[in-house]
Design an enzyme around this catalytic site. Structure first.
Site, PDB file in Angstrom:
ATOM      1  N   GLU A 264       0.874  -1.177   0.000  1.00 21.90           N
ATOM      2  CA  GLU A 264       0.000   0.000   0.000  1.00 21.90           C
ATOM      3  C   GLU A 264       0.908   1.224   0.000  1.00 21.90           C
ATOM      4  O   GLU A 264       1.427   1.624   1.039  1.00 21.90           O
ATOM      5  CB  GLU A 264      -0.915   0.000   1.228  1.00 21.90           C
ATOM      6  N   CYS A 298      -2.893   8.728   2.929  1.00 27.52           N
ATOM      7  CA  CYS A 298      -2.599   8.240   1.580  1.00 27.52           C
ATOM      8  C   CYS A 298      -3.767   8.518   0.646  1.00 27.52           C
ATOM      9  O   CYS A 298      -3.594   8.586  -0.575  1.00 27.52           O
ATOM     10  CB  CYS A 298      -2.269   6.750   1.609  1.00 27.52           C
TER      11      CYS A 298
END
Length: 509
Positions: A264, A298
């Site tokens: 990720e 993010c």
């Protein structure tokens, strides 16, 4: 609006961190070279000893040994540990949330929301423990049956980042445990105290239900600790959250030993606003997605692509909201934007703003530092920059609250602009036109792992798989069928006849 911190705040934060750790079942460790600092003041909360290489090796060994028995425990029984963890998290939600605020700088609502994510994924994993389904397929041979089964994978290394210091660990750990894996966690070296607290709660959960507490191991330190996990052949899966640069290092090294990766990585998320959009709704979604967590998600909204017909009215709404955002101590009520994690983040933000303006960008508002909180604390006002084009700096992810605004005339152009970055995590479109919405969700629409309609890019729920494409790494965590990343698949052929026919009609007699 800002609030000035008192001279005694740093001492108060240290004392509060100590009290919270004790309430969470652990205590401040023996001092060492690893410093836990609070971005609220920039001062040290505590220091602790990094995990030595030999101790990392021993932790992996303990996890591997525990796995041999843990994999044979029925999945619903494995879920008992996760159920008890959820109970402890619910009991200590406010304490752990406050510790997240002290160590990561999140405002209280977001910190408590992160702990709620932990509780939610535990509940999901408990249900999942009775749903680790395989398939049964028809065989071409008479008296035969084909099926697939899913088995525990092994030791899972979880390498997490500072911005979600507890939720991402829980996403991985809750699923891994019910899937029959054991976990070795290497948290960010910026948030070691929250890691101590979570490890303590999980250890207590295991003890309370009579499970082996060695199913979870905690190792602390810098990149060298993560490297040891990446290179150890006993680690079956490395789940790593961080920068694209980190992923470029991790992926080939794990692949070289035929291990598995769940990555990720970076996000450079955009929202498209069409002429039919509800501008008031869009403005609310945009401001939270762009300024929440001081731009340190993010999934933070970093690019806004607005149709020329609504550009002026929308920008006026967003700029007005930005000017009212209260920047300050995240422990105070009413504060919406806390500090950046450290000085490096502040410097990266200022460099990006300078590059954007050199490219012809116009700084609409924000970007300046709020100096009321001391030399070592980095509070900034979220920035909006109108850009004439999607230049190199816009195509990069700067982990700070900068929103680049671009305009378009045709929706196809907007989609092309949206996709013309290396990252592919989260995306959004604000529209009341079904055709525009479906265009954005189509195969030639958003190329991200997450595509939203009439909500911002951040705030994903645990029920759906979380992750992205391209340089975001392709990993999926949390809900849906993300559990398959933590298990291995076996295809089984069962012959219940008295004959032995071969596949494809082959004769070998």
């Amino acid at each position: 609006m800002t609030d000035t911190l008192s001279p005694n705040t740093s001492r108060e934060l240290r004392d509060r961190a100590d009290a919270l750790l004790r309430a969470l079942g652990t205590k401040l460790p023996e001092p060492g070279a690893l410093s836990a600092r609070s971005p609220i003041t920039g001062s040290e909360l505590a220091s602790l000893k990094p995990t030595a290489a030999a101790d990392v090796d021993a932790a992996i060994g303990r996890a591997e040994h525990a796995f041999r028995a843990w994999r044979t425990v029925p999945a619903p029984q494995r879920a008992a540990v996760v159920r008890r963890l959820a109970e402890l998290l619910t009991e200590h939600k406010d304490d752990l949330g406050e510790l997240v605020t002290l160590e990561a700088g999140k405002i209280g609502a977001e910190a408590r929301g992160e702990v709620q994510e932990m509780i939610d994924i535990c509940e999901f994993a408990i249900g999942l423990s009775r749903q680790l389904y395989g398939r049964t397929m028809p065989s071409e041979r008479p008296g035969h049956r084909l099926m697939e089964t899913w088995h525990p994978l092994g030791v899972v290394a979880v390498i997490s980042a500072f911005n979600f210091p507890v939720a991402v660990w829980a996403w991985n750990t809750a699923l891994a445990l019910v899937c029959g894996d054991t976990v070795v966690w290497k948290p960010s070296d910026a948030t070691p105290l929250t890691a101590l607290a979570c490890h303590s709660l999980l250890q207590q959960a295991a003890i309370d239900v009579g499970a082996d507490p060695h199913v979870h191991q905690l190792v602390q330190g810098g990149a060298e600790v993560g490297s040891q996990l990446v290179d150890d052949a006993r680690v079956a899966l490395v789940s790593a959250t961080g920068s694209v640069r980190m992923g470029r290092t991790v992926a080939p090294r794990v692949a070289a030993r035929f291990g598995r990766c769940l990555l990720e990585l970076g996000g450079n998320n955009a929202a498209v606003v069409t002429p039919s959009a509800d501008l008031d709704l869009a403005a609310r979604g945009i401001v939270f997605a762009a300024a929440g967590t001081a731009g340190q998600r993010c999934t933070t909204l970093r690019r806004l692509i607005v149709h020329v017909d609504v550009f002026g009215p929308l920008l006026d709404r967003i700029a007005a909201a930005y000017r009212q955002l209260r920047v300050g101590n995240p422990l105070d009520d009413g504060v919406l934007v806390g500090p950046l994690i450290n000085g490096r983040s502040y410097e990266a933000m200022q460099e990006a703003l300078q590059r954007a303006q050199a490219d012809g960008g116009e700084l609409i508002c924000g970007g300046d530092r709020v100096d009321d909180f001391g030399a070592d604390a980095y509070y900034v006002r979220p920035a909006i920059v109108r850009m004439p084009a999607q230049t190199a700096v816009v195509r990069e992810e700067t982990f700070a609250p900068i929103l680049y605004v671009l305009t378009y005339h045709e929706l196809d152009t907007a989609v092309d602009l949206h996709n013309a970055v290396p990252q592919g995590l989260s995306s959004a479109i604000f529209t009341q036109n079904q055709r525009e919405a479906e265009r954005f969700l189509a195969a030639d629409g958003s190329d991200c792992g997450i595509a939203n309609i009439n909500i911002g890019t951040s705030g994903a729920e645990i029920g759906g798989a979380f992750g992205g494409e391209k340089e975001t790494g392709g990993g999926r965590e949390s809900g849906s069928d993300s559990w398959k990343s933590y298990m291995r698949r076996a295809t089984n052929t069962i012959n219940y006849s008295t004959e032995l026919p071969l596949a494809q009609g082959i004769k070998f007699e």
